[in-house]
Design a protein around this motif. Structure first.
Motif, PDB file in Angstrom:
ATOM      1  N   PHE A 164       0.854  -1.177   0.000  1.00 44.12           N
ATOM      2  CA  PHE A 164       0.000   0.000   0.000  1.00 44.12           C
ATOM      3  C   PHE A 164       0.901   1.242   0.000  1.00 44.12           C
ATOM      4  N   ASP A 165       0.369   2.339  -0.497  1.00 46.95           N
ATOM      5  CA  ASP A 165       1.114   3.593  -0.412  1.00 46.95           C
ATOM      6  C   ASP A 165       0.133   4.747  -0.299  1.00 46.95           C
ATOM      7  N   PHE A 166       0.636   5.853   0.193  1.00 49.47           N
ATOM      8  CA  PHE A 166      -0.170   7.067   0.253  1.00 49.47           C
ATOM      9  C   PHE A 166       0.746   8.271   0.091  1.00 49.47           C
ATOM     10  N   GLN A 167       0.176   9.362  -0.355  1.00 52.11           N
ATOM     11  CA  GLN A 167       0.936  10.594  -0.554  1.00 52.11           C
ATOM     12  C   GLN A 167       0.564  11.589   0.542  1.00 52.11           C
ATOM     13  N   ALA A 168       1.580  12.304   1.012  1.00 53.08           N
ATOM     14  CA  ALA A 168       1.353  13.256   2.094  1.00 53.08           C
ATOM     15  C   ALA A 168       2.469  14.301   2.090  1.00 53.08           C
ATOM     16  N   THR A 169       2.296  15.304   2.912  1.00 51.48           N
ATOM     17  CA  THR A 169       3.282  16.386   3.032  1.00 51.48           C
ATOM     18  C   THR A 169       3.965  16.301   4.389  1.00 51.48           C
ATOM     19  N   VAL A 170       5.283  16.367   4.374  1.00 57.07           N
ATOM     20  CA  VAL A 170       6.049  16.264   5.621  1.00 57.07           C
ATOM     21  C   VAL A 170       5.780  17.482   6.508  1.00 57.07           C
ATOM     22  N   GLN A 171       5.471  17.196   7.773  1.00 61.41           N
ATOM     23  CA  GLN A 171       5.292  18.252   8.769  1.00 61.41           C
ATOM     24  C   GLN A 171       6.479  18.351   9.710  1.00 61.41           C
ATOM     25  N   LYS A 172       7.000  17.182  10.123  1.00 61.77           N
ATOM     26  CA  LYS A 172       8.073  17.162  11.115  1.00 61.77           C
ATOM     27  C   LYS A 172       8.907  15.895  10.953  1.00 61.77           C
ATOM     28  N   VAL A 173      10.224  16.056  11.111  1.00 63.19           N
ATOM     29  CA  VAL A 173      11.135  14.916  11.098  1.00 63.19           C
ATOM     30  C   VAL A 173      11.835  14.879  12.452  1.00 63.19           C
ATOM     31  N   ASP A 174      11.611  13.794  13.188  1.00 64.06           N
ATOM     32  CA  ASP A 174      12.201  13.646  14.515  1.00 64.06           C
ATOM     33  C   ASP A 174      12.826  12.256  14.610  1.00 64.06           C
ATOM     34  N   GLY A 175      14.086  12.155  14.182  1.00 59.47           N
ATOM     35  CA  GLY A 175      14.740  10.855  14.150  1.00 59.47           C
ATOM     36  C   GLY A 175      14.013   9.912  13.200  1.00 59.47           C
ATOM     37  N   SER A 176      13.547   8.783  13.726  1.00 62.92           N
ATOM     38  CA  SER A 176      12.817   7.811  12.903  1.00 62.92           C
ATOM     39  C   SER A 176      11.309   8.066  12.909  1.00 62.92           C
ATOM     40  N   LYS A 177      10.893   9.122  13.560  1.00 57.21           N
ATOM     41  CA  LYS A 177       9.470   9.473  13.566  1.00 57.21           C
ATOM     42  C   LYS A 177       9.210  10.548  12.518  1.00 57.21           C
ATOM     43  N   LEU A 178       8.356  10.213  11.573  1.00 56.04           N
ATOM     44  CA  LEU A 178       8.032  11.134  10.475  1.00 56.04           C
ATOM     45  C   LEU A 178       6.560  11.493  10.552  1.00 56.04           C
ATOM     46  N   THR A 179       6.280  12.758  10.793  1.00 57.06           N
ATOM     47  CA  THR A 179       4.905  13.228  10.870  1.00 57.06           C
ATOM     48  C   THR A 179       4.532  13.888   9.549  1.00 57.06           C
ATOM     49  N   VAL A 180       3.423  13.424   8.990  1.00 53.85           N
ATOM     50  CA  VAL A 180       2.989  13.927   7.685  1.00 53.85           C
ATOM     51  C   VAL A 180       1.528  14.346   7.756  1.00 53.85           C
ATOM     52  N   GLU A 181       1.124  15.095   6.743  1.00 53.76           N
ATOM     53  CA  GLU A 181      -0.250  15.598   6.693  1.00 53.76           C
ATOM     54  C   GLU A 181      -0.903  15.175   5.386  1.00 53.76           C
ATOM     55  N   TYR A 182      -2.115  14.624   5.488  1.00 55.78           N
ATOM     56  CA  TYR A 182      -2.889  14.281   4.304  1.00 55.78           C
ATOM     57  C   TYR A 182      -3.462  15.561   3.682  1.00 55.78           C
ATOM     58  N   ALA A 183      -4.001  15.408   2.476  1.00 50.25           N
ATOM     59  CA  ALA A 183      -4.593  16.556   1.787  1.00 50.25           C
ATOM     60  C   ALA A 183      -5.786  17.114   2.558  1.00 50.25           C
TER      61      ALA A 183
END
Length: 297
Positions: A61-80
């Motif tokens: 599966f895959d999804f597209q999103a926009t990066v909000q925050k990069v904290d080490g191995s934690k990646l926070t993204v935002e959907y449309a």
């Protein structure tokens, strides 16, 4: 000759800015590029597939999103739709040339049965789709100084600004600015003290470390040669679709070949050699777009 206050970068940058809500400046001179279509699709899976990593993503599966925050191995993204999600990238492949930053649009691949991943899901790969730079006005034009050359030697050039934009961080009318001339810089036309020239630069204007990467004499600014943007160095390696160029000063510049297989092969064959790489967008980007490689040694 009156010059543009800014020299715009590639046409794909202009198109991308329009798509992201930015505006093209009326006084900007657009660089020619054959990669304009890439601006619409981005440079990831649907654009330049060469930058995808070694992970077998078939069936994922895959999804597209926009990066909000990069904290080490934690990646926070935002959907449309504005909702946010944090995923675990500890085991994921992320092309090392792209150090993810807020504003990047990415394609995220993961295994599992859920079409919508849960918060904390471990993902397999994060592929760059549209870099932040392509939607930022900060990269819509190249920082430059234009004016009379008041001092010139092999290592530096000093120019008295003629048409400064007079902003807080930009050049100011009548001020003299000195730039280092590194080994990777290219010169278009013959430079002489007393003549006028356009100097594109990297670094903080007025600082000891600011360097020029391109100098164009005034009489060559309308010449077709001024439409070619190049940088010199040693082609170090080609890895996951990214070309790494090392300079004598120790700087590293990265380029994507935009899915061009012939160019990718030429890059492989040129590894370890001194080359000129021509590019179609800002050299200040994390990864620029290469459209030509010439071996010079």
């Amino acid at each position: 000759m009156k010059k543009c206050l800014y020299t715009a970068i590639a046409a794909m940058m202009v198109i991308s800015l329009a798509a992201c809500g930015g505006e093209k400046k009326d006084d900007a001179k657009t660089k020619e590029t054959t990669a304009a279509s890439a601006a619409v699709e981005g440079i990831g899976v649907d654009g330049d597939g060469s930058i995808a990593g070694p992970v077998d993503i078939s069936g994922m599966f895959d999804f597209q999103a926009t990066v909000q925050k990069v904290d080490g191995s934690k990646l926070t993204v935002e959907y449309a739709d504005g909702t946010s999600l944090t995923v675990d990238t500890s085991d994921a492949f992320i092309n090392p040339a792209w150090q993810l930053m807020p504003g990047d649009e990415v394609d995220i691949f993961y295994e599992g049965d859920a079409e919508v991943p849960a918060d904390g899901t471990k993902v397999a790969e994060v592929v760059m789709s549209v870099p932040y730079e392509l939607c930022s006005e900060d990269y819509a034009s190249e920082p430059q100084v234009y004016g009379e050359i008041v001092k010139l030697d092999e290592n530096s050039i000093t120019v008295r600004e003629e048409e400064g934009i007079n902003s807080d961080n930009g050049p100011k009318d009548g001020e003299e600015y000195t730039f280092k001339i590194p080994s990777y810089a290219t010169t278009i036309g013959e430079l002489k003290t007393g003549d006028y020239a356009q100097v594109l630069y990297i670094g903080e204007l007025g600082s000891d470390s600011v360097a020029t990467y391109r100098i164009c004499s005034d009489d060559m600014m309308e010449d077709p040669a001024s439409d070619v943007y190049e940088i010199k160095g040693t082609l170090d390696k080609v890895e996951s679709g990214v070309v790494y160029l090392n300079t004598d000063e120790g700087d590293v510049f990265c380029f994507t070949v935009d899915g061009d297989e012939a160019l990718a092969k030429l890059a492989d064959d040129s590894t370890g050699k001194k080359v000129k790489i021509s590019y179609t967008d800002s050299i200040r980007m994390r990864v620029s777009t290469c459209n030509g490689i010439t071996v010079i040694e």
